[in-house]
Design a protein around this motif. Sequence first.
Motif, PDB file in Angstrom:
ATOM      1  N   TRP A 101      58.320  24.681  23.557  1.00 61.97           N
ATOM      2  CA  TRP A 101      57.623  24.301  24.789  1.00 61.97           C
ATOM      3  C   TRP A 101      56.199  23.852  24.487  1.00 61.97           C
ATOM      4  N   ARG A 102      55.588  24.480  23.504  1.00 63.31           N
ATOM      5  CA  ARG A 102      54.208  24.106  23.147  1.00 63.31           C
ATOM      6  C   ARG A 102      54.131  22.675  22.621  1.00 63.31           C
ATOM      7  N   MET A 118      50.589  42.650  27.825  1.00 71.10           N
ATOM      8  CA  MET A 118      51.115  42.571  29.180  1.00 71.10           C
ATOM      9  C   MET A 118      50.534  41.358  29.896  1.00 71.10           C
ATOM     10  N   CYS A 119      51.321  40.807  30.814  1.00 74.52           N
ATOM     11  CA  CYS A 119      50.860  39.681  31.613  1.00 74.52           C
ATOM     12  C   CYS A 119      51.318  39.900  33.053  1.00 74.52           C
ATOM     13  N   PHE A 120      50.366  39.790  34.005  1.00 79.14           N
ATOM     14  CA  PHE A 120      50.674  39.954  35.417  1.00 79.14           C
ATOM     15  C   PHE A 120      50.487  38.610  36.116  1.00 79.14           C
ATOM     16  N   HIS A 178      51.777  30.814  28.743  1.00 75.59           N
ATOM     17  CA  HIS A 178      51.035  32.055  28.979  1.00 75.59           C
ATOM     18  C   HIS A 178      51.811  33.306  28.556  1.00 75.59           C
ATOM     19  N   ILE A 179      53.029  33.151  28.036  1.00 75.95           N
ATOM     20  CA  ILE A 179      53.770  34.333  27.595  1.00 75.95           C
ATOM     21  C   ILE A 179      52.971  35.024  26.495  1.00 75.95           C
ATOM     22  N   HIS A 235      53.768  17.804  32.615  1.00 71.94           N
ATOM     23  CA  HIS A 235      54.844  18.487  31.906  1.00 71.94           C
ATOM     24  C   HIS A 235      55.850  19.037  32.903  1.00 71.94           C
ATOM     25  N   HIS A 236      56.948  19.530  32.388  1.00 72.16           N
ATOM     26  CA  HIS A 236      57.932  20.245  33.194  1.00 72.16           C
ATOM     27  C   HIS A 236      57.243  21.430  33.860  1.00 72.16           C
ATOM     28  N   TYR A 237      57.669  21.789  35.073  1.00 73.38           N
ATOM     29  CA  TYR A 237      56.958  22.825  35.831  1.00 73.38           C
ATOM     30  C   TYR A 237      56.944  24.178  35.122  1.00 73.38           C
ATOM     31  N   LEU A 238      57.924  24.459  34.250  1.00 74.54           N
ATOM     32  CA  LEU A 238      57.945  25.741  33.540  1.00 74.54           C
ATOM     33  C   LEU A 238      56.973  25.771  32.356  1.00 74.54           C
ATOM     34  N   TRP A 239      56.478  24.610  31.955  1.00 69.19           N
ATOM     35  CA  TRP A 239      55.613  24.527  30.770  1.00 69.19           C
ATOM     36  C   TRP A 239      54.390  25.421  30.904  1.00 69.19           C
TER      37      TRP A 239
END
Length: 514
Positions: free
Chosen positions: A91-92, A360-362, A353-354, A344-348
């Motif tokens: 994805w990157r 942890m990520c909120f 940010h994973i 980019h694709h909307y999920l990019w």
Amino acid sequence: MFEATKVGRSVSKEDFKEQQEELRTQLLEVQRELTQSRTAVVVIVSGVEAAGKGEVVNRLNEWLDTRGVQTFAFWDESDEERERPRYWRFWRTLPPRGSIAILFGGWYLAPIEHRFKDICSDPELDAELNRIVDFERMLIQDGALIVKFWCHLSEKDQKRRLKELSRDDRSRWKMLPDKAKFSEHYSKFEAVAERVIRHTDRGIAPWYLIEAQDRRYRDLTIGKTLLHAIRSRLSESVPTEPPPTLGTVDLPDVPSAQITLLDHLDTTQTLAREDYRDELARLQPAVNELAWQAYKEKRTTVVVFEGVDAGGKGGSIRRITSAIDARLYRSISVAAPTDEEKAHHYLWRFWRHIPRAGYMCFYDRSWYGRVLVERVEGFAKDPEWRRAYAEINEFEEQLVESGVILLKIWLQISQDEQLRRFQDRESVPYKRYKITDEDWRNRERWPQYKVAINEMLARTSTESAAWTLVEGDDKPFARIKVLRTLCDGLKRGLGREVCRTGEYVPCGNRRAEP
């Protein structure tokens, strides 16, 4: 399959020189047209060892304007790549619309090598190839063009080429130490490659088999094929191959037939202030301890907060983050996409940010905007939000398979409570930034959002990534339920063994033994 790449095609020096100049001119012209389009081009160059993949990529960079081209190799993994789901690295590298990315092997490299080395079985390989097919379909339906080249040599030509490379000091740097093993078992590697190509050769993303014995023929053929592929895409509409999905039913226009999951929530539940303080004092230290345990065990945690406007997402997140060491987490508030994100694709923007393993990520709002606000407000076309359910489920499945502890929380309040909170925000100076004209406009579309929310919950609450619905009219009750959900989720996740090297995981995620 590969017989057609062993017939001895060739191009003379004179013909190559004559055609190269015209081809380069045409490639530069079509690349300029590409910059004005919404099409991103992904070129995958793969094939047998010694087929000249590096020479091909160098030639394409020579012919094209390199300001619009990026090249990526995937023969090793960095520490930050190993600590995230496998597809994070791909994805990157996805190019923004109007540009080109050239990938050495791309997402095919690891599955082929793992099956060749018997790290995974045929069924495991096929499962990974199914994921690749879905991944490529998703990118293409978003407007991308994927052009896949397989450069092939006969066993005799490969041995000759490897011998030449071993004698050329200038070429030795191209060969990784273990690549010679592929030539020792040519037939096995060819069989694996054939299985991969047959499985992933689709009309919207075909493979182009290139005979690589003659370098001039190889380079001209790839250049002309790429030119034709880009021209065709710029002159035609994006091909569609929708994945199978559940249809949307039309409900009878009577109140008793319009009941949704949200109607079964008792938003009037409350928690006494004293009980709230006691539970907060108990749960916050527990969350902090579990966060440190996840860090030590290198388990990533992703928590998604969604809900109606003024539902209490920010307040719930603050009750969590105030208990955790700030070095362990990131809190991301998702707003309208930037120009870079729209390219980019909307999920990019969510993949990027994973966090690394152990952190942890909120998310204060998330990828679910595609099937909520973008659906209701018309920002996404009907086919776009309809196929997003399957894309989101696949995304979340990859996170969970890689060891991520994924929790999804929906905060629901009644219409009356929302109105009270809106009015409170307008009357209190330090809260006014929270209320906008858009919030009032969204409130007018409560029935449409209710339908969209119900469908979202039904389609994306899966065994590996279930939704937790939180009754939010009483803030203390909601915040304690959120903290309990996080504690329970972390305990379950940390108690589950995650395979990173030795045991079974999907073929593409398997780490080869050192």
